[in-house]
Write an enzyme that holds these catalytic residues in place. Structure first.
Site, mmCIF file in Angstrom:
data_model
loop_
_atom_site.group_PDB
_atom_site.id
_atom_site.type_symbol
_atom_site.label_atom_id
_atom_site.label_comp_id
_atom_site.label_asym_id
_atom_site.label_seq_id
_atom_site.Cartn_x
_atom_site.Cartn_y
_atom_site.Cartn_z
ATOM 1 N N CYS A 1 0.799 -1.160 0.072
ATOM 2 C CA CYS A 1 -0.077 0.003 -0.033
ATOM 3 C C CYS A 1 0.832 1.285 -0.051
ATOM 4 C CB CYS A 1 -0.994 -0.003 1.191
ATOM 5 S SG CYS A 1 -0.369 -0.719 2.842
ATOM 6 N N ASP B 1 -2.065 -2.120 8.436
ATOM 7 C CA ASP B 1 -2.942 -2.787 9.324
ATOM 8 C C ASP B 1 -2.847 -4.434 8.864
ATOM 9 O OD1 ASP B 1 -3.684 -0.560 10.364
ATOM 10 O OD2 ASP B 1 -5.589 -1.095 10.262
ATOM 11 N N CYS C 1 -2.342 3.537 3.442
ATOM 12 C CA CYS C 1 -2.610 2.463 4.224
ATOM 13 C C CYS C 1 -3.682 3.215 5.285
ATOM 14 C CB CYS C 1 -1.669 1.737 4.840
ATOM 15 S SG CYS C 1 -2.356 0.015 5.518
ATOM 16 N N ASP C 2 -4.437 2.182 5.771
ATOM 17 C CA ASP C 2 -5.590 2.692 6.710
ATOM 18 C C ASP C 2 -5.484 3.751 7.408
ATOM 19 O OD1 ASP C 2 -6.432 0.192 5.484
ATOM 20 O OD2 ASP C 2 -6.874 -0.819 7.293
ATOM 21 N N LYS C 3 -4.621 3.799 8.550
ATOM 22 C CA LYS C 3 -4.538 5.004 9.358
ATOM 23 C C LYS C 3 -3.854 6.191 8.958
ATOM 24 C CE LYS C 3 -6.807 2.174 11.914
ATOM 25 N NZ LYS C 3 -6.695 1.165 10.924
ATOM 26 N N CYS D 1 -5.498 -2.343 -0.130
ATOM 27 C CA CYS D 1 -6.474 -3.658 -0.285
ATOM 28 C C CYS D 1 -7.526 -3.113 -1.236
ATOM 29 C CB CYS D 1 -6.925 -4.024 1.261
ATOM 30 S SG CYS D 1 -5.507 -4.619 2.314
ATOM 31 N N GLU E 1 -7.863 -4.197 15.813
ATOM 32 C CA GLU E 1 -8.839 -4.778 14.757
ATOM 33 C C GLU E 1 -8.834 -6.146 15.024
ATOM 34 O OE1 GLU E 1 -8.002 -3.731 10.898
ATOM 35 O OE2 GLU E 1 -8.753 -1.589 11.105
ATOM 36 N N SER F 1 -11.770 -4.741 11.222
ATOM 37 C CA SER F 1 -11.066 -4.292 9.649
ATOM 38 C C SER F 1 -12.250 -3.991 8.804
ATOM 39 C CB SER F 1 -10.454 -5.448 9.351
ATOM 40 O OG SER F 1 -10.249 -5.458 7.701
#
EC number: 4.2.1.9
Length: 577
Positions: free
Chosen positions: A56, A88, A129-131, A201, A453, A479
């Site tokens: 990512c 993550d 990525c996520d955060k 993702c 998560e 998640s």
């Protein structure tokens, strides 16, 4: 002939570039090959979360170079810097996940400190990525600089046996393997093909959800979130983002001119209609906090409740980010929402135009496959629902995208676990029963610490074919790839003495996503008696270091699990110092 110097009277970079007393500072700039014109132009921070932790983030470095080209074309001086990312997917299912949410605030803090220390005038932030996405957006709003966000792009889907596959399939395959339904060789084949390129993702998990938010909230250019990471067109979006931030700087359009109560509501609409990650219920209040706007988990969920779900994305649906991009992306989604009167059109965007003007310029219509017409949605309410009741007085959140109505009400006895590891071991050993509500506590922002998560546990349940036969509640998170009746963000958390801390095995819990309630069959008196007997939070091994510090500072998930007082308490704005 030398170019006239920019009037920097109102720009932060004057503190490091202008006047005889800044000669030492300028000597450093000459050392890096900058010329006179470049030194006296506006300075733009180009912040990336590049690292080699996961796919990512791996393409962010290349895209940053393209952003710098755009800044230079706009007569600005770009200065690239990097910050951390905790990915993550790598941190999932073990102690590393405690670092994930804390990294969001660390990213915001480090970007803030870099911008302040070097006096940059504007910010382009790249995240994958996520955060890192909300962390970068939080920094923009906190600093209130002219800002443009750009997503690193999604991963391409893998292919196996004629079907698209994602990392979600691999997590769920672990459960299939544990159940004896998949061989070692089959699992090894899947893990080798599921992630074939750079990028985040591909399903509507947290990264893509927050990428859609970046456009809907107005901090990113239209459709910039859509192109997958390997596409060369991402460089064009990056160049355009560099040019765009120079336009915002010229017009003095700042991040808080873009991020308003109305734009936050627009963002929540897009999360709901795409069946996005429950983590948006944490990150939108946190972004609002940086602007001094109270926009709680319950406010997010109220919008989710009356927004139709009409974009068919994984994990509840069939398609991935690449498919959404090819169907026209977030602008088409916004166009459909406008048809239903669900978009505030007067919000400013990174283009310098209003959201209404951006939608006016959007060509194309819903394809009826990935993006359904808003008048014939997949379901009439959003893919994410808020719950409130005597088990979660501060609220909780559940993703219902893809769940049939009959599976949105669940009553069963509690089976309590004091950590995710304890729950995962029990699930792996089949030490639970159909019809139970699995309770995982002590995993909240402070109690974890870090609000992990629970994907390893929920994916194992799905892989064992039990996703619809049990429910799960936690003061931790899920998640974006989680599916099934899984309720997260239960507040107050166990470490703060919330009702989830007081549950015992066998207590009857009722979850109703249709009515938005979460309750335990205990009287107020019984809960008060148990609270009086409660021994306090479970001890943690994190008694020093960054996670200890985070646990001391972090607030309620209801308000975004933030670690500082926010704009409501600020005494100055960075841009005006």
């Amino acid at each position: 002939m030398a170019k006239a110097h920019t009037d920097k009277t109102n720009l932060p970079s004057r503190h490091v570039t202008e006047g005889p007393e800044r000669a030492p500072h300028r000597s450093y700039f000459y050392a890096m090959g900058l010329g006179d014109d470049e030194i006296h132009q506006p300075w733009v921070g180009v912040a990336t979360c590049w690292n080699e932790a996961a796919p990512c983030n791996i393409a962010l470095n290349r895209q940053a170079q393209a952003v710098k080209l755009g800044v230079k074309q706009g007569n600005g001086t770009p200065r690239e810097f990097t910050t951390i990312t905790v990915t993550d997917g790598i941190a999932m299912g073990h102690e590393g996940m405690r670092s994930s949410l804390a990294s969001r605030d660390a990213i915001a803090d480090t970007v803030e400190l870099t911008m302040r220390g070097h006096c940059y005038d504007a910010l382009v932030g790249l995240a994958g990525c996520d955060k890192s996405l909300p962390g970068m957006m939080m920094a923009m709003v906190r600093l209130n600089t002219p800002s443009v966000f750009i997503y690193g792009g999604s991963i391409l889907p893998g292919r196996l046996n004629g079907k698209d596959v994602t990392v979600q399939d691999v997590f769920e395959a672990v459960g299939q393997h544990q159940a004896g339904n998949m061989s070692d060789a089959e699992l090894e084949i899947l893990e080798r093909v599921a992630c074939p390129s750079a990028g985040a993702c591909g399903g509507q998990f947290t990264a893509n959800t927050m990428a859609c938010v970046s456009e809907a909230i107005g901090l990113a250019l239209p459709n910039s979130s859509g192109a997958p990471a390997p596409y060369e067109s991402r460089d064009q979006y990056s160049i355009a983002s560099g040019l765009a931030v120079m336009n915002l700087l010229e017009k003095n359009i700042r991040a808080r001119d873009v991020v308003t109560r109305k734009s936050l509501e627009n963002a929540a609409r897009v999360v709901a209609c795409t069946g996005g990650s429950t983590n948006a219920g944490l990150h939108l209040p946190a972004i609002a906090h940086e602007a001094g706007i109270e926009f709680t988990l319950q406010d997010v969920c109220d919008i989710f409740r009356d927004t139709p779900y009409f974009v068919d994305l994984k994990p509840g649906g069939q398609y991935v980010a690449k498919d959404l991009y090819e169907a026209g992306g977030v602008p088409i989604v916004m166009k459909e929402l406008r048809k239903a009167g669900l978009i505030h059109e007067d919000c400013m965007t990174a283009t310098g135009k209003t959201m209404g003007e951006v939608i006016d310029e959007t060509r194309g219509e819903a394809d009826g496959k990935v993006i359904y017409p808003v008048e014939t949605p997949i379901t009439k309410t959003g893919g994410v629902v808020g719950l409130i009741g005597n088990l979660a007085p501060e609220g909780a959140i559940v993703k219902v995208a893809g769940m049939e109505a009959q599976h949105q009400i669940f009553t069963g006895p509690a089976r309590c676990f004091e950590s995710e590891e304890e729950a995962f071991a029990a699930v792996k050993a089949r030490q639970y029963k159909e019809g139970e509500v699995i309770v995982i506590r002590n995993e909240g922002p402070a109690g974890g610490p870090g609000m992990r998560e629970m994907l390893a546990t929920t994916a194992a349940l799905s892989g064992q074919g039990m996703g619809k036969k049990v429910a799960l509640i936690t003061d931790g998170r899920f998640s974006g790839a989680t599916r099934g009746f899984c309720v997260g963000h239960v507040g107050p958390e166990a470490a703060h003495g919330g009702p989830i801390a007081l549950l015992r095995n066998g207590d009857v819990i009722t979850l109703n996503a249709i009515e938005g309630t979460i309750s335990v069959a205990l009287s107020d008196e019984e809960l008060m008696e148990r609270k009086a007997e409660w021994k306090g939070p479970k001890p943690t091994i994190y008694a020093s270091g960054a996670l200890w510090k985070y646990a001391q500072l972090v607030g309620s998930a209801k308000y975004g699990a933030c670690t500082h007082p926010g704009a409501a308490a600020e005494q100055h704005i960075y841009m005006d110092l």
